[in-house]
Design a protein around this motif. Structure first.
Motif, mmCIF file in Angstrom:
data_model
loop_
_atom_site.group_PDB
_atom_site.id
_atom_site.type_symbol
_atom_site.label_atom_id
_atom_site.label_comp_id
_atom_site.label_asym_id
_atom_site.label_seq_id
_atom_site.Cartn_x
_atom_site.Cartn_y
_atom_site.Cartn_z
ATOM 1 N N GLU A 96 13.482 -10.079 34.859
ATOM 2 C CA GLU A 96 13.718 -11.273 34.830
ATOM 3 C C GLU A 96 14.982 -11.560 35.975
ATOM 4 O O GLU A 96 14.718 -12.576 36.672
ATOM 5 N N VAL A 97 15.906 -10.858 36.008
ATOM 6 C CA VAL A 97 17.049 -10.918 37.100
ATOM 7 C C VAL A 97 16.364 -10.911 38.563
ATOM 8 O O VAL A 97 16.506 -11.396 39.691
ATOM 9 N N THR A 98 15.313 -9.825 38.896
ATOM 10 C CA THR A 98 14.823 -9.597 39.951
ATOM 11 C C THR A 98 14.032 -10.973 40.354
ATOM 12 O O THR A 98 13.989 -11.415 41.573
ATOM 13 N N ALA A 99 13.306 -11.509 39.629
ATOM 14 C CA ALA A 99 12.564 -12.646 39.861
ATOM 15 C C ALA A 99 13.501 -13.883 40.044
ATOM 16 O O ALA A 99 13.036 -14.326 40.963
ATOM 17 N N ALA A 100 14.547 -13.841 39.442
ATOM 18 C CA ALA A 100 15.474 -15.147 39.815
ATOM 19 C C ALA A 100 16.006 -14.849 41.138
ATOM 20 O O ALA A 100 16.061 -15.866 41.868
ATOM 21 N N ILE A 101 16.355 -13.538 41.636
ATOM 22 C CA ILE A 101 16.507 -13.265 42.917
ATOM 23 C C ILE A 101 15.746 -13.760 44.032
ATOM 24 O O ILE A 101 16.037 -14.463 44.699
ATOM 25 N N LYS A 102 14.414 -13.504 43.765
ATOM 26 C CA LYS A 102 13.371 -13.837 44.650
ATOM 27 C C LYS A 102 13.239 -15.305 44.711
ATOM 28 O O LYS A 102 12.854 -15.947 45.853
ATOM 29 N N ASP A 103 13.167 -15.960 43.568
ATOM 30 C CA ASP A 103 12.999 -17.447 43.436
ATOM 31 C C ASP A 103 14.281 -17.886 44.381
ATOM 32 O O ASP A 103 13.941 -18.965 45.152
ATOM 33 N N GLU A 104 15.482 -17.762 44.162
ATOM 34 C CA GLU A 104 16.408 -18.359 44.852
ATOM 35 C C GLU A 104 16.446 -17.921 46.343
ATOM 36 O O GLU A 104 16.732 -18.900 47.272
ATOM 37 N N ALA A 105 15.965 -16.682 46.770
ATOM 38 C CA ALA A 105 15.685 -16.380 48.161
ATOM 39 C C ALA A 105 14.534 -17.142 48.904
ATOM 40 O O ALA A 105 14.691 -17.813 49.858
ATOM 41 N N ARG A 106 13.548 -17.804 48.150
ATOM 42 C CA ARG A 106 12.517 -18.489 48.335
ATOM 43 C C ARG A 106 13.165 -19.933 48.742
ATOM 44 O O ARG A 106 12.693 -20.600 49.782
ATOM 45 N N LYS A 107 14.002 -20.236 47.966
ATOM 46 C CA LYS A 107 14.680 -21.742 48.139
ATOM 47 C C LYS A 107 15.627 -21.618 49.533
ATOM 48 O O LYS A 107 15.324 -22.740 50.150
ATOM 49 N N GLN A 108 16.020 -20.395 49.582
ATOM 50 C CA GLN A 108 17.080 -20.397 51.043
ATOM 51 C C GLN A 108 15.902 -20.385 52.137
ATOM 52 O O GLN A 108 16.322 -20.901 53.358
ATOM 53 N N LEU A 109 14.894 -19.591 51.901
ATOM 54 C CA LEU A 109 13.770 -19.701 53.078
ATOM 55 C C LEU A 109 13.259 -21.043 53.411
ATOM 56 O O LEU A 109 13.253 -21.608 54.703
ATOM 57 N N ALA A 110 13.015 -21.750 52.368
ATOM 58 C CA ALA A 110 12.583 -23.282 52.708
ATOM 59 C C ALA A 110 13.598 -24.132 53.429
ATOM 60 O O ALA A 110 13.385 -24.780 53.956
ATOM 61 N N ALA A 111 14.987 -23.756 52.959
ATOM 62 C CA ALA A 111 16.084 -24.524 53.607
ATOM 63 C C ALA A 111 16.744 -24.223 54.958
ATOM 64 O O ALA A 111 16.764 -24.988 55.630
ATOM 65 N N GLU A 112 16.541 -22.977 54.855
ATOM 66 C CA GLU A 112 17.396 -22.306 56.220
ATOM 67 C C GLU A 112 16.530 -21.410 56.998
ATOM 68 O O GLU A 112 16.964 -21.215 58.146
ATOM 69 N N GLY A 113 15.480 -20.876 56.598
ATOM 70 C CA GLY A 113 14.720 -20.018 57.345
ATOM 71 C C GLY A 113 14.797 -18.625 57.005
ATOM 72 O O GLY A 113 16.007 -18.404 56.495
ATOM 73 N N ALA A 114 14.085 -17.818 57.292
ATOM 74 C CA ALA A 114 14.157 -16.536 57.045
ATOM 75 C C ALA A 114 15.224 -15.761 57.667
ATOM 76 O O ALA A 114 15.990 -14.590 57.198
ATOM 77 N N SER A 115 15.513 -16.075 58.968
ATOM 78 C CA SER A 115 16.584 -15.492 59.884
ATOM 79 C C SER A 115 17.940 -15.663 59.134
ATOM 80 O O SER A 115 19.000 -15.002 59.400
ATOM 81 N N LYS A 116 18.396 -16.564 58.284
ATOM 82 C CA LYS A 116 19.583 -17.229 57.770
ATOM 83 C C LYS A 116 19.595 -16.494 56.313
ATOM 84 O O LYS A 116 20.634 -17.106 55.492
ATOM 85 N N LEU A 117 18.670 -15.837 55.805
ATOM 86 C CA LEU A 117 18.612 -15.358 54.477
ATOM 87 C C LEU A 117 20.034 -14.335 54.217
ATOM 88 O O LEU A 117 20.086 -13.410 55.073
ATOM 89 N N SER A 118 20.563 -14.720 53.089
ATOM 90 C CA SER A 118 21.815 -14.043 53.070
ATOM 91 C C SER A 118 22.002 -13.749 51.470
ATOM 92 O O SER A 118 21.942 -14.212 50.600
#
Length: 270
Positions: free
Chosen positions: A14-36
């Motif tokens: 569940e935590v792994t899925a939550a992390i990836k879901d939030e990371a996808r939101k960052q991809l949409a907002a900032e792009g992969a190069s700014k993933l933090s």
């Protein structure tokens, strides 16, 4: 003890899925190069040291997202192929062509030249329909997941090198296209494209490496068609068709039908 272990495993999933879901939101907002990782942890209310237990680095998180995206589009292509294969078998049977044998063997040929010609035409149309169905399923996925599409088919992420783990998932769409052509080849639904002499050594290498069930004359244009399929999608997803192509679905279906002809798939009309 096993119950505790099971609860921990579920919590980790569940935590792994939550992390990836939030990371996808960052991809949409900032792009992969700014993933933090720190930004992901902050949005989830986690301390960064806790997140590192799941993904020790940004690159490992990126790899997980890339594999998920390749698997997702691959599943869409495979599902479309299964559906089209089932529908195509029923259609071919209705027109007098025997459906493919369960073991992939070539169905028995009907008696008489006229019957053989009609059956060959029906089979050819079935395989073309499968090719178009798979391509359209990939397009549907790309339109529904533009940011994941950009992650796997857009510009490379600075400083990131994809590991070997991504190769298998990245091959899934291509393997479906190969399967369509292998079925057509077994059932005499391919017209071999001309193969220039200077290309033959490379075409033979390609066939041996990725499509041993196909003639070299088909394997080489298959790679070109595969790359052109994603070129069409990238033009649409990244906006290059703006004010150029308006009826994009119709345009795409016609374009992938023309790609099918370059690899020897026939329309079914004689």
């Amino acid at each position: 003890m096993s119950a505790i272990r099971g609860a921990r495993e579920r919590a980790r999933i569940e935590v792994t899925a939550a992390i990836k879901d939030e990371a996808r939101k960052q991809l949409a907002a900032e792009g992969a190069s700014k993933l933090s990782l720190r930004a992901v942890a902050r949005e989830l209310g986690m301390v960064s040291s806790a997140l590192y237990r799941y993904f020790p680095s940004r690159d490992e998180l990126l790899t997980a997202l890339i594999i998920d995206a390749y698997d997702s589009v691959g599943e869409a292509a495979e599902r479309a192929h299964r559906t089209a294969r089932t529908e195509g078998a029923a259609s071919a049977a209705a027109e007098g062509a025997a459906p493919p044998a369960a073991d992939g063997a070539t169905p028995p040929a009907p008696a008489g030249p006229a019957a053989s010609k009609a059956v060959a035409a029906a089979r050819s149309g079935v395989h073309l329909a499968r090719w178009v169905a798979v391509a359209c399923a990939v397009r549907d996925w790309a339109l529904a997941h533009p940011h994941e599409y950009a992650l796997i088919y857009g510009s490379p992420v600075p400083g990131y090198t994809a590991p070997q783990d991504t190769v298998g998932p990245a091959s899934r769409v291509g393997l479906v296209l190969i399967a369509v052509l292998e079925d057509a080849h077994r059932e005499e639904g391919l017209a071999l494209p001309p193969l220039p002499g200077e290309l033959r050594p490379e075409a033979e290498r390609i066939a041996a490496d990725i499509a041993p069930g196909l003639p070299p004359a088909v394997a080489a244009p298959l790679v070109a068609a595969w790359s052109q399929l994603f070129g069409l999608l990238s033009f649409e997803i990244f906006g290059q068709f703006h004010r150029v192509v308006e009826a994009r679905e119709v345009f795409f279906r016609q374009a992938v039908t023309e790609l099918a002809r370059t690899v020897g798939l026939l329309s079914g009309r004689r």
